[in-house]
Write a protein that holds these residues in place. Structure first.
Motif, short mmCIF file in Angstrom:
data_model
loop_
_atom_site.label_atom_id
_atom_site.label_comp_id
_atom_site.label_asym_id
_atom_site.label_seq_id
_atom_site.Cartn_x
_atom_site.Cartn_y
_atom_site.Cartn_z
N THR A 1 8.34 1.70 2.09
CA THR A 1 7.88 0.35 2.40
C THR A 1 8.53 -0.25 3.64
N GLY B 1 -2.09 -0.44 5.48
CA GLY B 1 -1.64 -1.73 4.98
C GLY B 1 -1.52 -2.77 6.07
N GLY C 1 -0.11 4.91 4.33
CA GLY C 1 0.03 3.63 3.65
C GLY C 1 0.41 2.50 4.58
N GLY D 1 2.98 7.89 2.30
CA GLY D 1 3.11 6.44 2.25
C GLY D 1 3.43 5.85 3.61
N ILE E 1 0.69 4.17 -2.94
CA ILE E 1 0.44 5.59 -2.64
C ILE E 1 1.55 6.46 -3.21
N LEU F 1 0.81 -1.22 0.00
CA LEU F 1 0.00 0.00 0.00
C LEU F 1 0.85 1.27 0.00
N PRO F 2 1.92 1.39 0.81
CA PRO F 2 2.76 2.59 0.72
C PRO F 2 3.38 2.78 -0.67
#
Length: 436
Positions: A148, A326, A322, A318, A128, A124-125
């Motif tokens: 991440t 996530g 994120g 993120g 984004i 997810l990050p």
């Protein structure tokens, strides 16, 4: 894992076994001290980089040492990123192998949660960041992997500062998530941030690596044999164009892990971990942070301008949004599809606080930023701003969320520490469950 329809199949965020809880508590104590040193090193770098002596900071980082004939005349910045962080990834590789071979995570039902959370907290990050930088042009998209990462030392330092008493299960989950995160990060570095590949030195690296593996499988501990082989492996991987930290993980995966059922004592993996973790947490990571975190913000206007850059903005969003969504979302999906329940005494608010902590992406995020954009470039400076702001916001939000429940955590902690028969093993790990 089987379950009866309509009934939960188990619990997530359970405590685990007493040997693992005790071992992880020892690890976390070392990492917490390392986290304090990391924060101190990063703060020193920021102050120095924004002082009248900022040029001296740059000169120090660009100073070259090492044998030029072996192509190892590297700057201090490069030695910190390529050399010292290889120790960090060696320790992370040992911990990951230990967890999945002999730890509680050898059970797929216990491993699925931190693995899923780590994957969700990386995917997810990255998405984004790509969304924010889709129209930026240039090389902005090269930094997609920067937000991440999760820095366990930074996260534990925050826990130490806010004096919260997280239950053992949540601390174990945070450590395991970060270790899986580190492995995924090294895979990303090897696959996506290898600009040029030279097969000859890479194939040659297999020879000292194989000899190292042979010796450790025979339980050889002699440093005068193992360290030269590890150094040669590192040097050849570095020469191949693959980031040299990959060598740390490859070396770690060759080290045998002893299962408790195989006999008393500790295995070679635990022996190396005990030796090298203090060096990793207390020296390697803080020194890298010192050379990587120093960014000249140029006053309030310069800081604002840098933060509005798409690279910095994508990283900050993120990390904060994120990572949180996530980790939290993946944990919820595991609970939903396994029909498990949260362990008694925990709520999704606690998981939310932990997911915020996962947004503290410092060491590996800064490393990927340098690999993506190069040392000293404008995008790398914006990367540092984004990582620092995103990590700071995550820390502040996690502080607020976790402090709200701190009194409850204290009562859970007291239960987990209670040892009525004074046999050295808390009662809850012997089937006795006093209420908090």
């Amino acid at each position: 894992m089987t379950s009866t329809p309509g009934k939960p199949s188990g619990r997530i965020f359970g405590r685990g076994s007493w040997p693992e809880v005790r071992r992880i508590a020892d690890i976390l104590r070392v990492e917490t001290v390392g986290g304090a040193l990391l924060l101190a090193a990063a703060l020193l770098a920021l102050v120095w980089a924004n002082s009248p002596w900022r040029d001296l900071y740059r000169v120090l980082g660009d100073a070259r040492i090492g044998p030029a004939g072996l192509h190892l005349d590297l700057t201090l910045n490069q030695w910190a990123a390529d050399g010292l962080l290889a120790i960090f990834f060696f320790v992370a590789g040992l911990e990951l192998k230990r967890e999945f071979v002999a730890g509680d995570l050898r059970s797929p039902s216990r491993a699925v949660l931190p693995v899923a959370a780590a994957l969700g907290g990386m995917i997810l990050p990255a998405l984004i960041y790509v969304a924010v930088n889709a129209r930026a042009g240039g090389d902005a998209l090269a930094g997609w992997a920067i937000p991440t990462a999760t820095d366990i030392a930074f996260a534990l330092a925050v826990l130490g500062v806010i004096s919260t008493h997280l239950p053992a299960a949540l601390r174990t989950f945070l450590l395991t998530l970060a270790v899986v995160d580190d492995l995924l990060a090294i895979l990303i570095i090897a696959l996506f941030y290898t600009s040029s590949l030279h097969l000859a030195p890479l194939l040659l690296a297999l020879l000292p690596l194989a000899l190292f593996a042979l010796l450790v499988q025979r339980r050889v501990r002699s440093w005068w044999l193992l360290l030269p082989l590890a150094a040669v492996t590192w040097g050849l991987v570095h020469a191949s164009g693959v980031h040299a930290t990959v060598a740390g993980v490859l070396l770690a995966f060759t080290v045998p892990v002893i299962r408790r059922a195989e006999g008393p004592g500790i295995g070679l993996a635990e022996h190396f971990e005990h030796r090298f973790r203090p060096l990793s947490a207390g020296v390697a990571v803080p020194v890298f942070a010192f050379f990587a975190a120093g960014v000249s913000v140029g006053g309030l206007s310069g800081f604002t301008s840098s933060l509005t850059d798409s690279v910095a903005l994508g990283i900050a969003v993120g990390l904060v949004a994120g990572k949180t969504a996530g980790v939290l979302g993946a944990s919820w999906l595991v609970q939903r599809f396994t029909r498990a329940q949260l362990a008694e005494g925990l709520s999704w608010w606690d998981v939310f606080g932990l997911a915020l902590l996962a947004g503290l992406g410092f060491t590996v995020s800064l490393l990927i930023g340098e690999l993506a954009f190069g040392v000293g470039t404008e995008s790398t400076e914006h990367t540092k701003i984004g990582v620092l702001v995103g990590s700071l916001l995550s820390a502040l939000l996690a502080t607020v969320v976790l402090r709200i429940r701190n009194r409850h955590y204290q009562s859970l902690h007291e239960v987990e520490e209670r040892d009525a028969d004074a046999d050295g093993i808390p009662d809850v790990y012997q089937g006795r469950e006093p209420q908090p």
